[in-house]
Design an enzyme around this catalytic site. Structure first.
Site, PDB file in Angstrom:
ATOM      1  N   CYS A 185      -2.407  32.981  11.602  1.00  0.00           N
ATOM      2  CA  CYS A 185      -2.124  33.499  12.933  1.00  0.00           C
ATOM      3  C   CYS A 185      -1.839  32.381  13.924  1.00  0.00           C
ATOM      4  O   CYS A 185      -2.650  32.074  14.809  1.00  0.00           O
ATOM      5  CB  CYS A 185      -3.276  34.386  13.393  1.00  0.00           C
ATOM      6  N   GLU A 186      -0.712  31.734  13.746  1.00  0.00           N
ATOM      7  CA  GLU A 186      -0.211  30.658  14.600  1.00  0.00           C
ATOM      8  C   GLU A 186       1.310  30.711  14.508  1.00  0.00           C
ATOM      9  O   GLU A 186       1.846  30.791  13.397  1.00  0.00           O
ATOM     10  CB  GLU A 186      -0.632  29.274  14.063  1.00  0.00           C
ATOM     11  N   ARG A 222       2.280  19.764   6.903  1.00  0.00           N
ATOM     12  CA  ARG A 222       3.327  18.843   7.359  1.00  0.00           C
ATOM     13  C   ARG A 222       4.391  19.471   8.265  1.00  0.00           C
ATOM     14  O   ARG A 222       4.729  18.883   9.295  1.00  0.00           O
ATOM     15  CB  ARG A 222       3.988  18.123   6.173  1.00  0.00           C
ATOM     16  N   GLU A 224       0.834  -1.213   0.000  1.00  0.00           N
ATOM     17  CA  GLU A 224       0.000   0.000   0.000  1.00  0.00           C
ATOM     18  C   GLU A 224       0.867   1.261   0.000  1.00  0.00           C
ATOM     19  O   GLU A 224       0.834   2.039   0.952  1.00  0.00           O
ATOM     20  CB  GLU A 224      -0.896  -0.006   1.249  1.00  0.00           C
ATOM     21  N   GLY A 282       2.021   4.991  -0.552  1.00  0.00           N
ATOM     22  CA  GLY A 282       1.349   6.274  -0.734  1.00  0.00           C
ATOM     23  C   GLY A 282       2.369   7.344  -1.078  1.00  0.00           C
ATOM     24  O   GLY A 282       2.568   7.703  -2.239  1.00  0.00           O
ATOM     25  N   ARG A 283       3.075   7.799  -0.034  1.00  0.00           N
ATOM     26  CA  ARG A 283       4.056   8.875  -0.173  1.00  0.00           C
ATOM     27  C   ARG A 283       5.055   8.620  -1.305  1.00  0.00           C
ATOM     28  O   ARG A 283       5.384   9.517  -2.078  1.00  0.00           O
ATOM     29  CB  ARG A 283       4.828   8.983   1.154  1.00  0.00           C
TER      30      ARG A 283
HETATM   31  C1  LIG Z   1      -1.089   5.841   5.427  1.00  0.00           C
HETATM   32  C2  LIG Z   1      -1.157   4.394   5.127  1.00  0.00           C
HETATM   33  C3  LIG Z   1      -0.446   3.839   4.061  1.00  0.00           C
HETATM   34  C4  LIG Z   1       0.493   4.657   3.188  1.00  0.00           C
HETATM   35  O1  LIG Z   1       1.610   5.081   3.884  1.00  0.00           O
HETATM   36  P1  LIG Z   1       2.807   5.828   3.089  1.00  0.00           P
HETATM   37  O2  LIG Z   1       3.769   6.153   4.139  1.00  0.00           O
HETATM   38  O3  LIG Z   1       2.212   7.023   2.444  1.00  0.00           O
HETATM   39  O4  LIG Z   1       3.326   4.851   2.096  1.00  0.00           O
HETATM   40  C5  LIG Z   1      -0.610   2.507   3.783  1.00  0.00           C
HETATM   41  N1  LIG Z   1      -1.423   1.723   4.547  1.00  0.00           N
HETATM   42  C6  LIG Z   1      -2.110   2.209   5.592  1.00  0.00           C
HETATM   43  C7  LIG Z   1      -2.980   1.306   6.377  1.00  0.00           C
HETATM   44  C8  LIG Z   1      -2.007   3.557   5.916  1.00  0.00           C
HETATM   45  O5  LIG Z   1      -2.690   4.031   6.960  1.00  0.00           O
END
Ligand SMILES: *Cc1c(COP(=O)(O)O)cnc(C)c1O
Length: 419
Positions: free
Chosen positions: A344-345, A313, A274, A276-277
């Site tokens: 304003c933080e 972030r 999975e 993402g980043r």
């Molecule tokens: C956020 C998340 C990801 C993705 O994480 P990355 O660091 O973006 O690769 C994959 N699986 C689950 C369950 C997540 O919560």
């Protein structure tokens, strides 16, 4: 690798001049490179070539429909964590058979929608969730394919707010309880036990924590099987880090893939990952304008028109982002700036004591590596409109989320009838 570079002294996204884009779209805005998105998902898929694997892109990193469409066209599946993300993945044309549903707080409605869609797998994070899913599935006459998310109690390094695999974190079921819960799951109506799931955190910059966690789940699979529980799938989550320019060099996906193949070689399971980043992080930048250059005693502040509501972030995770001037600097003189936003933080700061070329009012800057956990975390705090998003392909660009008008921002609000 990404497609943001200077051409003729001006920063471009692929062949699109960001100065010209800033003048037409108005700042701040996110811009994504389609070539980079495609390249990253391809590199990732290639490192698992010849493996029975589902690459389920983690939608929460960047859930823009156009981004999802690009990844869908490359064959990616989706890892979703809410009913809304499920709808987005389906709307982008991702087949239900390639969708997995993670998250610790799935509601009956969300479970029901995912069962109706016929998704590949629920990643169940607790015993109460398992019981609820069984009840919901039985009520609508469906069977839920599940993996149980294990908390392997492994420290993944990185920032505490993105670590998920320690026993103090809310995610998954304790390793020690997994066996009992699996046995329970096998007896529940409407539940079809398929596999084991683990996700230990994000922006992980070395292989060791992954290897420790994956080794533990491999052991668990062997134990479960010897107890007669069928395990056909292993979901290893996401979490592979990317270089943000802060000196860390996370492993290449090839090394990650090699390690996974080695650890899982003898298991004979369908793998799910999975990422993402790793797919979207370096495919996007946030373009902003310098509103003021302000001197406070011996500190120089660059005040941008982007703030923590646009990119959270740095404030949330103390994250480092490279900042580049959009016009390539001619000399090498630098000034040390605190780069801040207008919100304003005090936490509204992108960088402290950062050496940058001398900047003037009206100059544009690009905050790099902003494609993941950027636009998705944006808010309208301080009544600032949501940041637009632009997708670039060669010399073409498309606005894939426009900036809302003030009227749209307040459209959901009403005064109470006694006011
Ligand atoms: C956020 C998340 C990801 C993705 O994480 P990355 O660091 O973006 O690769 C994959 N699986 C689950 C369950 C997540 O919560």
């Amino acid at each position: 690798m990404h497609h943001f570079e200077y051409r003729g002294g001006r920063l471009h996204a692929e062949a699109v001049d960001l100065t010209a884009l800033a003048e037409t779209v108005g700042t701040p805005f996110y811009v994504y490179s389609e070539a980079t998105l495609r390249r990253h998902i391809q590199v990732f898929q290639k490192s698992f070539a010849d493996t029975d694997i589902l690459v389920a892109y983690s939608v929460k990193a960047n859930s823009n429909l156009a981004v999802l469409k690009v990844l869908a066209s490359e064959g990616a599946g989706a890892d979703v964590v809410s009913g809304g993300e499920l709808k987005r993945a389906l709307a982008a044309g991702i087949a239900p058979a390639k969708i997995v549903f993670s998250g610790v707080g799935k509601t009956d409605e969300e479970m029901s929608a995912a069962l109706d869609a016929g998704i590949h797998q629920f990643n169940v994070e607790s015993e109460p969730e398992l019981i609820a899913l069984s009840r919901v599935a039985v009520a609508i006459g469906k069977t839920a394919p599940i993996a149980l998310r294990i908390n392997p109690d492994v420290a993944a390094g990185g920032h505490a707010k993105i670590s998920t695999g320690k026993s103090v974190d809310k995610f998954g079921v304790p390793y020690a309880d997994a066996h009992t819960i699996f046995k329970r799951a096998a007896t529940l109506p409407g539940i079809d036990v398929k596999g084991v799931d683990v996700h230990i955190g994000s922006q992980i910059s070395e292989l060791a924590p992954f290897e420790a966690a994956f080794g533990r789940v491999a052991d668990l699979i062997n134990t479960l099987r010897s107890d007669g529980i069928t395990i056909e799938r292993l979901d290893l989550g996401g979490g592979l880090g990317i270089p943000y320019g802060e000196g860390l060099t996370p492993p290449h996906p090839d090394a990650y893939g090699e390690m996974i193949k080695r650890i899982t070689a003898s298991l004979d399971v369908e793998l799910i990952v999975e990422p993402g980043r790793m797919i979207v992080g370096n495919a996007g930048v946030l373009v902003s304008r310098v509103v003021y250059v302000k001197e406070n005693g011996d500190r120089q502040f660059l005040i941008l028109d982007a703030g923590m509501n646009d990119l959270l972030r740095p404030a949330l995770y103390d994250a480092y982002h490279d900042i580049w001037p959009v016009a390539e600097p001619s000399g090498s003189t630098t000034i040390v700036y605190d780069v801040v936003g207008p919100v304003c933080e005090s936490g509204d700061r992108f960088a402290a004591s950062r050496a940058l070329p001398e900047m003037r009012e009206g100059d544009f800057v690009a905050i790099l590596s902003a494609g993941a956990y950027g636009a998705v975390q944006a808010s309208q705090y301080n009544s600032r409109p949501l940041t637009p998003e632009v997708l670039v392909n060669g010399d073409k660009h498309a606005i894939i989320r426009r900036r809302p008008s003030f009227e749209e921002m307040v459209a959901l609000e009403e005064t109470a009838d006694w006011l």
